[in-house]
Structures are given as C-alpha cells and as structure tokens.
Design an enzyme around this catalytic site. Structure first.
Site, PDB file in Angstrom:
ATOM      1  N   CYS A   2       6.402  -1.334   3.191  1.00  0.00           N
ATOM      2  CA  CYS A   2       7.064  -1.802   4.397  1.00  0.00           C
ATOM      3  C   CYS A   2       6.250  -1.436   5.639  1.00  0.00           C
ATOM      4  O   CYS A   2       5.417  -0.539   5.606  1.00  0.00           O
ATOM      5  CB  CYS A   2       8.453  -1.221   4.576  1.00  0.00           C
ATOM      6  SG  CYS A   2       9.460  -1.286   3.097  1.00  0.00           S
ATOM      7  N   ARG A  30       2.312  -5.682   4.848  1.00  0.00           N
ATOM      8  CA  ARG A  30       2.892  -4.550   4.124  1.00  0.00           C
ATOM      9  C   ARG A  30       4.177  -4.939   3.387  1.00  0.00           C
ATOM     10  O   ARG A  30       4.839  -4.096   2.796  1.00  0.00           O
ATOM     11  CB  ARG A  30       3.200  -3.405   5.094  1.00  0.00           C
ATOM     12  CG  ARG A  30       1.985  -2.935   5.875  1.00  0.00           C
ATOM     13  CD  ARG A  30       2.379  -1.924   6.920  1.00  0.00           C
ATOM     14  NE  ARG A  30       2.638  -0.638   6.344  1.00  0.00           N
ATOM     15  CZ  ARG A  30       1.743   0.323   6.188  1.00  0.00           C
ATOM     16  NH1 ARG A  30       0.512   0.135   6.590  1.00  0.00           N
ATOM     17  NH2 ARG A  30       2.067   1.477   5.655  1.00  0.00           N
ATOM     18  N   TRP A  77       9.222  -4.506   1.949  1.00  0.00           N
ATOM     19  CA  TRP A  77       8.845  -4.817   0.568  1.00  0.00           C
ATOM     20  C   TRP A  77       9.806  -4.005  -0.282  1.00  0.00           C
ATOM     21  O   TRP A  77       9.782  -2.776  -0.269  1.00  0.00           O
ATOM     22  CB  TRP A  77       7.401  -4.409   0.299  1.00  0.00           C
ATOM     23  CG  TRP A  77       6.908  -4.820  -1.057  1.00  0.00           C
ATOM     24  CD1 TRP A  77       6.452  -6.063  -1.410  1.00  0.00           C
ATOM     25  CD2 TRP A  77       6.815  -4.013  -2.237  1.00  0.00           C
ATOM     26  NE1 TRP A  77       6.086  -6.069  -2.735  1.00  0.00           N
ATOM     27  CE2 TRP A  77       6.302  -4.824  -3.270  1.00  0.00           C
ATOM     28  CE3 TRP A  77       7.125  -2.699  -2.531  1.00  0.00           C
ATOM     29  CZ2 TRP A  77       6.089  -4.362  -4.560  1.00  0.00           C
ATOM     30  CZ3 TRP A  77       6.911  -2.224  -3.826  1.00  0.00           C
ATOM     31  CH2 TRP A  77       6.393  -3.054  -4.815  1.00  0.00           C
ATOM     32  N   ASN A 103       9.559   3.611   5.851  1.00  0.00           N
ATOM     33  CA  ASN A 103       8.511   3.194   4.917  1.00  0.00           C
ATOM     34  C   ASN A 103       8.323   4.347   3.949  1.00  0.00           C
ATOM     35  O   ASN A 103       8.243   5.495   4.376  1.00  0.00           O
ATOM     36  CB  ASN A 103       7.219   2.939   5.710  1.00  0.00           C
ATOM     37  CG  ASN A 103       6.003   2.822   4.816  1.00  0.00           C
ATOM     38  OD1 ASN A 103       6.083   2.272   3.737  1.00  0.00           O
ATOM     39  ND2 ASN A 103       4.879   3.345   5.265  1.00  0.00           N
ATOM     40  N   GLY A 104       8.273   4.050   2.644  1.00  0.00           N
ATOM     41  CA  GLY A 104       8.071   5.127   1.678  1.00  0.00           C
ATOM     42  C   GLY A 104       9.232   5.207   0.705  1.00  0.00           C
ATOM     43  O   GLY A 104      10.016   4.265   0.577  1.00  0.00           O
ATOM     44  N   GLU A 481     -11.063  -9.923 -12.771  1.00  0.00           N
ATOM     45  CA  GLU A 481     -10.803 -10.285 -11.384  1.00  0.00           C
ATOM     46  C   GLU A 481     -10.279 -11.725 -11.292  1.00  0.00           C
ATOM     47  O   GLU A 481      -9.315 -12.006 -10.563  1.00  0.00           O
ATOM     48  CB  GLU A 481     -12.087 -10.087 -10.554  1.00  0.00           C
ATOM     49  CG  GLU A 481     -12.007 -10.496  -9.105  1.00  0.00           C
ATOM     50  CD  GLU A 481     -10.919  -9.795  -8.294  1.00  0.00           C
ATOM     51  OE1 GLU A 481     -10.322  -8.817  -8.767  1.00  0.00           O
ATOM     52  OE2 GLU A 481     -10.646 -10.267  -7.177  1.00  0.00           O
ATOM     53  N   LYS A 485      -6.592 -12.992  -9.886  1.00  0.00           N
ATOM     54  CA  LYS A 485      -6.411 -14.003  -8.831  1.00  0.00           C
ATOM     55  C   LYS A 485      -5.412 -15.058  -9.275  1.00  0.00           C
ATOM     56  O   LYS A 485      -4.515 -15.427  -8.539  1.00  0.00           O
ATOM     57  CB  LYS A 485      -7.730 -14.720  -8.483  1.00  0.00           C
ATOM     58  CG  LYS A 485      -8.858 -13.898  -7.881  1.00  0.00           C
ATOM     59  CD  LYS A 485      -8.636 -13.431  -6.474  1.00  0.00           C
ATOM     60  CE  LYS A 485      -7.957 -12.088  -6.441  1.00  0.00           C
ATOM     61  NZ  LYS A 485      -8.579 -11.032  -5.721  1.00  0.00           N
ATOM     62  N   GLU A 488      -1.780 -13.751  -9.414  1.00  0.00           N
ATOM     63  CA  GLU A 488      -1.199 -13.469  -8.103  1.00  0.00           C
ATOM     64  C   GLU A 488      -0.679 -14.705  -7.395  1.00  0.00           C
ATOM     65  O   GLU A 488       0.385 -14.667  -6.795  1.00  0.00           O
ATOM     66  CB  GLU A 488      -2.287 -12.883  -7.191  1.00  0.00           C
ATOM     67  CG  GLU A 488      -2.529 -11.429  -7.326  1.00  0.00           C
ATOM     68  CD  GLU A 488      -3.531 -10.970  -6.270  1.00  0.00           C
ATOM     69  OE1 GLU A 488      -4.737 -11.163  -6.498  1.00  0.00           O
ATOM     70  OE2 GLU A 488      -3.095 -10.460  -5.238  1.00  0.00           O
ATOM     71  N   HIS A 504     -10.441  -9.811 -32.745  1.00  0.00           N
ATOM     72  CA  HIS A 504      -9.737  -8.621 -33.228  1.00  0.00           C
ATOM     73  C   HIS A 504      -8.235  -8.684 -32.959  1.00  0.00           C
ATOM     74  O   HIS A 504      -7.562  -7.659 -32.988  1.00  0.00           O
ATOM     75  CB  HIS A 504     -10.342  -7.361 -32.601  1.00  0.00           C
ATOM     76  CG  HIS A 504     -11.766  -7.141 -33.013  1.00  0.00           C
ATOM     77  ND1 HIS A 504     -12.120  -6.777 -34.288  1.00  0.00           N
ATOM     78  CD2 HIS A 504     -12.932  -7.290 -32.327  1.00  0.00           C
ATOM     79  CE1 HIS A 504     -13.439  -6.690 -34.379  1.00  0.00           C
ATOM     80  NE2 HIS A 504     -13.958  -7.001 -33.188  1.00  0.00           N
ATOM     81  N   LYS A 601       0.198  -7.065   1.078  1.00  0.00           N
ATOM     82  CA  LYS A 601      -1.248  -6.880   1.238  1.00  0.00           C
ATOM     83  C   LYS A 601      -1.643  -5.420   1.068  1.00  0.00           C
ATOM     84  O   LYS A 601      -2.698  -5.106   0.555  1.00  0.00           O
ATOM     85  CB  LYS A 601      -1.658  -7.404   2.621  1.00  0.00           C
ATOM     86  CG  LYS A 601      -3.139  -7.338   2.904  1.00  0.00           C
ATOM     87  CD  LYS A 601      -3.855  -8.533   2.338  1.00  0.00           C
ATOM     88  CE  LYS A 601      -5.347  -8.446   2.460  1.00  0.00           C
ATOM     89  NZ  LYS A 601      -6.033  -8.977   1.277  1.00  0.00           N
TER      90      LYS A 601
HETATM   91  C1  F6R Z   1      -5.743  -8.518  -5.345  1.00  0.00           C
HETATM   92  C2  F6R Z   1      -5.477  -7.496  -4.350  1.00  0.00           C
HETATM   93  C3  F6R Z   1      -4.986  -6.166  -4.806  1.00  0.00           C
HETATM   94  C4  F6R Z   1      -5.706  -5.058  -4.016  1.00  0.00           C
HETATM   95  C5  F6R Z   1      -5.102  -3.684  -4.361  1.00  0.00           C
HETATM   96  C6  F6R Z   1      -5.813  -2.565  -3.654  1.00  0.00           C
HETATM   97  O1  F6R Z   1      -6.117  -9.727  -4.781  1.00  0.00           O
HETATM   98  O2  F6R Z   1      -5.631  -7.728  -3.186  1.00  0.00           O
HETATM   99  O3  F6R Z   1      -5.133  -5.992  -6.177  1.00  0.00           O
HETATM  100  O4  F6R Z   1      -7.061  -5.095  -4.322  1.00  0.00           O
HETATM  101  O5  F6R Z   1      -3.745  -3.665  -4.008  1.00  0.00           O
HETATM  102  O6  F6R Z   1      -5.720  -2.703  -2.275  1.00  0.00           O
HETATM  103  P1  F6R Z   1      -6.727  -1.967  -1.308  1.00  0.00           P
HETATM  104  O7  F6R Z   1      -8.083  -2.512  -1.568  1.00  0.00           O
HETATM  105  O8  F6R Z   1      -6.233  -2.280   0.073  1.00  0.00           O
HETATM  106  O9  F6R Z   1      -6.640  -0.508  -1.625  1.00  0.00           O
END
Ligand code: F6R
Length: 606
Positions: A2, A30, A77, A103-104, A481, A485, A488, A504, A601
């Site tokens: 949050c 957030r 969040w 927040n927390g 990776e 993507k 997500e 396997h 994010k």
């Molecule tokens: C994926 C993504 C997340 C962040 C992860 C770490 O697209 O954005 O998996 O990579 O939450 O976030 P940071 O890099 O801000 O510590």
C-alpha cells in the site's frame, strides 16, 4: 504493501484532498485494489473511499465544497480482508474520532482484536489496520502521541501509519517500524507532505525527514517534532531532496509496457556510454573498492521476481569474470536459509524499486557480514540505496508498467558491466567481451524491428490455455523471465523448464493444447534443445522457436534472432522477444496490461 500519504497546507493555496489524490496517483505502483482519503471537518472525521483505482476516488471527491487544511490518503494492496469499502483505508475507529492509513502488516492483530473485543470495542472490517486504529483510540486519554507510543509497544510486525484525530484537526501524526515513511517540508511553500515514497511529493525541493523505527512524528504547518520510543524529542536531521516533474506519459503507445519495451535500445546505449572509460567498462561508484574486490571470495546476489532472474542469467558470466563462486538468492528464502559461514562476501542486491520488503529483509539479516554491498536500483532515494555501501543507478527513468521490462534489461546489462569491472580489477582477461557488449543496442534494435512478426505469432498462440517456455544454459533463466511476463499480464498458466528436464516428467502434459516456446540462443546447447523439441512435436505439442535457423522437421513457427558472435549477451534480445510476445498475447486477450489484477509494482510486505 500500500501507499500512504498526508498533506498539510501552509502558505500555498493547494487543496488537501486534491493534493493527496495527486500523490496517490504516483503511489499506485504500491497497490490499486482500493483508495481513500480523509480529513477533519468541523470536529468530525470526513472520508471518501472507493474500491478500485484512484481515478474513481477522484470522481467521487471532485465537487466537494469543504474548506480543509489537512488530509491523509491511501491506495491499497489487500492483505487482510477482501476488496470492499469496509476494508478500504482510511480506517475509522469505533469512537469515530481517528482516521488512520497503514502500510505493512500487524502480525499479532488477531490477539489484539480479541483483547479489544473483550473490552467491548466493535469492528466493522476484516483489516489489521482497524485493529491498530481501535487500539490507539482505546489507549487515547487526551495525549495522542502517548497513545500511539503505547500501541507501538503492543503491536508486532512492520508498518507505517499516518493518522488524524478530531481533537487536533490541524495536526498529522505518523510513525513507522520497518516500512518507509518520509516527511517533506516544501522549501518554498512550507506545505508538508508525508508519504511512503518521496517521489510522490509535488514538484519542488524539500527538507525531508526519513522516519526511523518506532519514532513518532507530530506534524503541523509550522513544526515537525520527532519523538523517540521513550517519548523524548529527537533532533530531526533533514536532508534536501528535489522532486522533478513527473514526466510519465504513454507517448502515443497504447500501454506504458509497450512504450517501455521500446525504450530499451536507447537506455542500453546510455548505460554503455556512461560506463565506457578508456576502451573498457568501469564504475566510478566503485573506484575506492579495489581492495574489497581483490579480497572477494564469494558473491551473493539477492533479489526477487524479474530482478532475481537477471541475477540467474548473469551468474555464469560473473563467475567467468571473477573466478569466484556466485550464488543467486531468492530474497524471500534467504533469511530463513541456513548459511554456511563465508568470509569476504560481496553482496549485489538487485531491486527496481529499492523498497521490496523481502529484498530489504534478506539484505538486513546479513548486512553486517558483507565486505561490500552494492545496490542495483532504479530509485536513488529508496530505502535500499540508503542502506547499502554503494549504489549503481539503473538509469531506466520511471518504469510505470507493473511488469518490469526496461528496468530488468538495465539490471542485466549492469550485471554484465559489473563483471567487466571486477575482471579489470582482478586482471582477468575480458577483451573479447567489450565489443560484443557494445553491440547490445544493435541486438535490441534488431528484435524490436521484428515486432510485427512476433505480434503475428503472439496473436496465433493467444488461444492456447497453457504454455511451456524452455531453453538450456542461460536460455533457461531467460525462459523463466518470459514465463513470468506471460503469467503477469495475460493470466495464462506458463511454466519454465530446462529443455533437458522435459523428459523427466513434464512431457506427460504435452498434447495439442499445450504450446512450447523455445529459446535457442545458446549455440552449444541448441542441438540438444532441438532433440527435446522433436520429442514434443512427436506428441502433437505446438512449438514456436526463437532462434537462428529453420527447423521444418519440428515446426514452421520460427522467429530468426540476431547473432552477436557470442551466446552470453543473447539473453538480452531473447528476453525482449519474450516481453513482446507476452505483451501481444495479453493485448489480444484484452487484459489490463499496465496494472494487472492482484499485483503491485512495489511489494512492500514479506
Ligand atoms: C515482474 C516484476 C516483479 C519484480 C519483483 C521485484 O515483472 O516486476 O517480479 O521484479 O517484485 O521487484 P523489485 O525489483 O522492485 O525489487
């Protein structure tokens, strides 16, 4: 998680509710499950709340006529309790005297709730936030900071709170433990801003105080007083920060993610230019650290999500450049793992935001033992950059899309450049890599120029309900990776597998409904990967190959990729190919690409 916000008007004519809403827009990274704002008006708590994004809240607040000078706000969040108006912050206590944003996580909230229920305190939400709000209200006997300090003694967990009380309508109280919270006094207007992240302050310069654990701030338009947990007044050492205009715009793209994918070539060129010195790459930030690098016996990389994948992809190169064992750690597991005693460890902590709770907690639990700690981060005022010995900026500018693209590419490129820097210090041969690294913007331009063809395949493959992503060597973490993507932003199940592992077990899943996306960027393992793909084809699995040559015996679906002489750095264009592929699948499926459901994010809870 949050984002929390507060504002006190001093000499400007800014309106508190609207100023908070502007701040919340910038804090939505957030979390964006719900949003709310509150103030005190004529001795009563006034609040507006909506489930959903801040735009909806702005529409609700738009025509209000209240004369106010203080407000607090929140973008959520969800952690405790579903997405509902009752669970939205600000939470208001049972006496209707306090509004509080948080927040927390309050870890012992159930125990505290039981205690308060036994005292006849009523609850209306499922949140841990309402528990701390009611606890403060219950403990309040006319001195709010005393009640907050007493509540802090009883709560466990990590949190940041901002609150207002109807008895002191022009004062905001704030406090934190383990979660970021800053108070900024605008150098020109003297207006006061309080936020989880200073980048959400309005454009100006600020004298800023970063709250420390268990401190309480009493804030008015004329004074900022910081109290230690024993109630004594502390010296508030202010630092100056300058917030420039928030330049984020889509520049004609439909989504930030698409725009950010397209920024990667110029970003890489900028990074390479900044780091190029005397025909090699080096980091000025580390110019006094040669002795540490020479003593280094281990490298620990700590990160989450895409940042963790950047570490996995670069691991082999870092080992080759340092002849030192490199361990890539998932931050969320790190502090609970048994670590063998290791001397002379250099830690590289990778985080786009610099606020990821798991990453910070992992770093902090071993912080004292590191010979040198280096943050790779995109936020120069973040908690992480303040706590590590050194900070290497990702230079990606603001990344708005929740799904990381350009910041991830910068992390990977910076890890490769760090490898070169270490090898220079350690006098390990690296010449052949300098030119290939310099070609990275070209390799990125090449993959971007293939967008139309990748889009065509993405639109065809969007009908598949399940995906495997596969490769060998560093193409395996590239697959991880790419799968992340896709999950997500398209909400499709996707699993990454080393190609050799297919037989396997996972091959049991193969039928005509499963699509396998293969990355053939590593010459030495490509033939083996092709054999594994033949096994998939023999079981009617659908296969799309990102790679060089055609393979008609396996599939007609092949996207040719740029060859850079060496396999190591192919990871960057291949990851970008994965980004483009996922973007166009999600677009075809009509998903909300920049702000996918359930995500944020910056993940500020463990
Ligand atoms: C994926 C993504 C997340 C962040 C992860 C770490 O697209 O954005 O998996 O990579 O939450 O976030 P940071 O890099 O801000 O510590």
């Amino acid at each position: 998680m949050c984002g929390i916000y507060g504002y006190i008007q001093s000499k400007s004519n800014k309106k508190p509710l609207e100023t908070c809403l502007d701040g919340l827009q910038k804090l939505q990274y957030r979390g964006y499950d719900s949003a709310g704002v509150a103030s005190i008006h004529k001795g009563t708590v006034l609040s507006f709340k909506t489930v959903g994004k801040v735009d909806l809240l702005s529409a609700l607040v738009k025509d209000h006529k209240y004369e106010l000078n203080t407000a607090i706000a929140h973008t959520r969040w969800a952690t405790h309790g579903g997405l509902s108006a009752e669970n939205t912050h600000p939470q208001i206590d049972y006496k209707k005297s306090i509004a509080l944003v948080h927040n927390g996580i309050i870890e012992n909230y159930l125990e505290l709730k039981e205690f308060l229920l036994s005292k006849g305190v009523a609850f209306t939400s499922e949140t841990d936030t309402e528990v701390i709000t009611n606890l403060i209200a219950y403990l309040y006997k006319g001195d709010l900071k005393k009640a907050i300090a007493e509540a802090f003694k009883r709560v466990q967990g990590s949190f940041a709170i901002v609150l207002i009380h109807k008895d002191s309508p022009e004062t905001i109280f704030a406090g934190a433990r383990g979660c970021p919270l800053a108070v900024g006094i605008c150098d020109t207007s003297k207006d006061v801003y309080i936020s989880s992240d200073t980048s959400s302050f309005s454009e100006s310069s600020y004298s800023t105080y970063f709250m420390k654990n268990d401190e309480i701030a009493e804030i008015t338009s004329t004074a900022l007083t910081i109290y230690a947990s024993d109630g004594k007044v502390k010296k508030n050492d202010l630092s100056t920060i300058i917030i420039s205009k928030d330049e984020a715009s889509k520049d004609g793209y439909d989504h930030y993610m698409h725009k950010e994918i397209h920024e990667q070539s110029s970003l890489s060129a900028r990074i390479l230019k900044k780091r190029m010195l005397l025909n090699t790459f080096s980091f000025k930030e580390l110019e006094n650290d040669n002795t540490f690098i020479e003593q280094m016996e281990h490298i620990d990389v700590i990160a989450c999500g895409s940042s963790y994948h950047a570490g996995l992809i670069a691991k082999e190169f870092l080992e080759e450049m340092t002849l030192t064992p490199v361990t890539i750690h998932l931050a969320s597991e790190y502090r609970y793992a048994k670590h063998l005693e290791k001397k002379n460890t250099v830690a590289i902590i990778i985080s786009q935001s610099g606020e990821t709770a798991d990453t910070l907690a992992a770093f902090r639990c071993k912080k004292e033992s590191f010979l040198l700690s280096i943050a790779l981060c995109n936020n120069d005022t973040s908690t992480l950059t303040r706590e590590t010995h050194r900070f290497i900026p990702l230079m990606a500018k603001k990344e708005v899309s929740v799904c990381s693209t350009k910041a991830f590419t910068s992390q990977l490129l910076n890890l490769y450049l760090l490898g070169i820097h270490f090898s220079n210090v350690l006098k390990i041969e690296n010449k052949s890599y300098i030119e290939e690294l310099s070609n990275i913007p070209l390799a990125i331009d090449d993959v971007l120029s293939k967008e139309e063809i990748i889009k065509k395949y993405a639109e065809t493959y969007a009908c598949y309900p399940y995906f495997f992503f596969t490769g060998r060597g560093n193409m395996y973490p590239v697959s991880m990776e790419a799968a992340l993507k896709l999950k997500e932003i398209s909400y499709l199940p996707a699993e990454a597998l080393p190609a050799g592992e297919m037989k396997h077990g996972p091959i049991a899943l193969i039928d005509e409904n499963l699509a396998t996306i293969a990355f053939l960027g590593t010459e030495k393992t490509a033939p083996k990967t092709l054999s594994n793909l033949s096994e998939i084809k023999a079981r009617d699995g659908k296969v799309l190959i990102f790679g060089g040559d055609t393979h008609p015996e396996i599939t007609q679906d092949v996207i040719a990729m740029y060859k850079n002489g060496n396999d190591t750095f192919a990871s960057i264009p291949y990851c970008i190919a994965g980004q483009i592929f996922s973007y166009f699948i999600a677009k075809k499926l009509g998903k909300e690409i920049d702000f996918p459901r359930n995500l944020a994010k910056s993940v500020t809870v463990e």
